[in-house]
Design an enzyme around this catalytic site. Structure first.
Site, short mmCIF file in Angstrom:
data_model
loop_
_atom_site.label_atom_id
_atom_site.label_comp_id
_atom_site.label_asym_id
_atom_site.label_seq_id
_atom_site.Cartn_x
_atom_site.Cartn_y
_atom_site.Cartn_z
N ASP A 155 -14.19 4.64 8.04
CA ASP A 155 -15.21 5.19 7.07
C ASP A 155 -16.00 4.53 7.08
OD1 ASP A 155 -15.32 7.07 4.10
OD2 ASP A 155 -14.07 5.65 3.33
N PHE A 173 -13.31 14.55 1.21
CA PHE A 173 -11.88 14.01 1.82
C PHE A 173 -10.93 14.48 2.04
CE2 PHE A 173 -7.89 11.77 0.25
CZ PHE A 173 -8.58 10.43 0.17
N GLU A 211 -6.99 5.51 15.77
CA GLU A 211 -7.52 5.03 13.91
C GLU A 211 -7.13 6.78 13.46
OE1 GLU A 211 -5.71 4.92 11.55
OE2 GLU A 211 -6.94 3.11 10.02
N ASP A 212 -7.07 6.80 12.94
CA ASP A 212 -7.11 8.66 12.41
C ASP A 212 -8.38 8.91 12.31
OD1 ASP A 212 -6.88 6.40 9.79
OD2 ASP A 212 -5.71 7.84 8.60
N ARG A 245 0.39 14.49 5.04
CA ARG A 245 0.18 13.57 6.45
C ARG A 245 0.17 14.61 8.00
NH1 ARG A 245 -1.44 8.46 6.21
NH2 ARG A 245 -0.47 7.26 4.67
P1 IMP Z 1 -12.04 1.86 5.50
O1 IMP Z 1 -13.35 2.22 6.92
O2 IMP Z 1 -12.23 0.46 5.91
O3 IMP Z 1 -13.89 2.23 4.09
O4 IMP Z 1 -10.96 2.71 5.70
C1 IMP Z 1 -10.42 3.96 6.13
C2 IMP Z 1 -8.88 4.06 5.76
O5 IMP Z 1 -9.12 4.87 4.72
C3 IMP Z 1 -8.59 4.61 6.54
O6 IMP Z 1 -7.58 4.08 7.36
C4 IMP Z 1 -7.98 6.14 5.24
O7 IMP Z 1 -6.52 5.62 5.22
C5 IMP Z 1 -9.21 5.79 4.05
N1 IMP Z 1 -9.83 7.01 4.26
C6 IMP Z 1 -10.86 6.74 4.79
N2 IMP Z 1 -11.04 8.34 3.94
C7 IMP Z 1 -10.18 9.05 3.86
C8 IMP Z 1 -9.94 10.73 3.77
O8 IMP Z 1 -10.90 11.59 3.64
N3 IMP Z 1 -9.20 10.92 3.27
C9 IMP Z 1 -7.60 9.96 3.91
N4 IMP Z 1 -8.01 8.89 3.99
C10 IMP Z 1 -9.39 8.23 4.17
MG MG Z 2 -5.46 4.53 7.53
#
Ligand code: IMP
Ligand code: MG
Length: 175
Positions: free
Chosen positions: A100, A151, A96-97, A164
């Protein structure tokens, strides 16, 4: 209009990805890895990473979206694209990228664990540890860079679906 400040240039990103692949090659010696790329953000990282993995690899994709709005921790995800193959008995590495708050991956891991993979690990390009919420137990086993609460875009990460394709990781600065 937003500006993008380079945080990690392409060379830095690729070198770090090669290091992660080296670790993965060590840890999975004699095994075969089922790599699951999480759409859409994880795709650029996954394709770069797997180029340097030397144990046998098969790939599959999945997409998920969190329920509700960003302020409510529902801890549930909606699978919007299902895997094509069963993961039962497989050594699974989710790619995964970014992690967060951790809510999406935590809920996704609960679902994947129930499908009886032989092992289940997580590889992320980025981690924002300061953003993690209570009750999230998922951890990144292989992480590229830990960053503060910024961000960021590029290498798969988007801002309103744009950027992207940037070959570097940059911070979005609004003006
Ligand atoms: P979480 O960990 O459930 O809050 O969500 C993670 C998702 O939020 C990631 O897969 C990204 O799609 C998006 N996300 C969180 N931080 C960033 C950021 O800094 N840039 C772009 N997308 C982000
Ligand atoms: Mg994502």
């Amino acid at each position: 209009m937003e500006k993008i400040n380079v945080l990690y240039d392409n060379d830095t990103v690729v070198n770090r990805i090669k290091e992660l692949a080296k670790q993965i090659n060590n840890d999975y010696q004699g095994k075969e890895i089922r790599v699951i790329g999480i759409l859409r953000g994880g795709v650029y990282f996954m394709t770069e990473l797997t180029k340097y993995i030397e144990v046998p690899v098969t790939i599959d994709f999945m997409a998920a979206s969190s329920y509700g709005n960003g302020t409510v921790s529902s801890g549930k995800v909606n699978i919007t694209k299902e895997l094509d193959e069963s993961i039962e008995g497989c050594d699974v590495l989710v790619v995964e990228d970014i992690i967060d708050t951790g809510r999406t991956l935590d809920a996704l891991f609960d679902i994947l664990k129930n499908r009886n993979p032989k092992s289940l690990k997580l590889c992320t390009l980025l981690d924002k540890p300061a953003r993690r919420v209570e009750g999230v137990s998922v951890k990144s086993d292989y992480n590229g860079f830990s960053i503060p609460d910024l961000f960021v875009v590029g290498c798969g990460l988007d801002y309103a679906q744009k950027y992207r394709n940037l070959p570097y990781i940059g911070e979005v600065v609004l003006d």
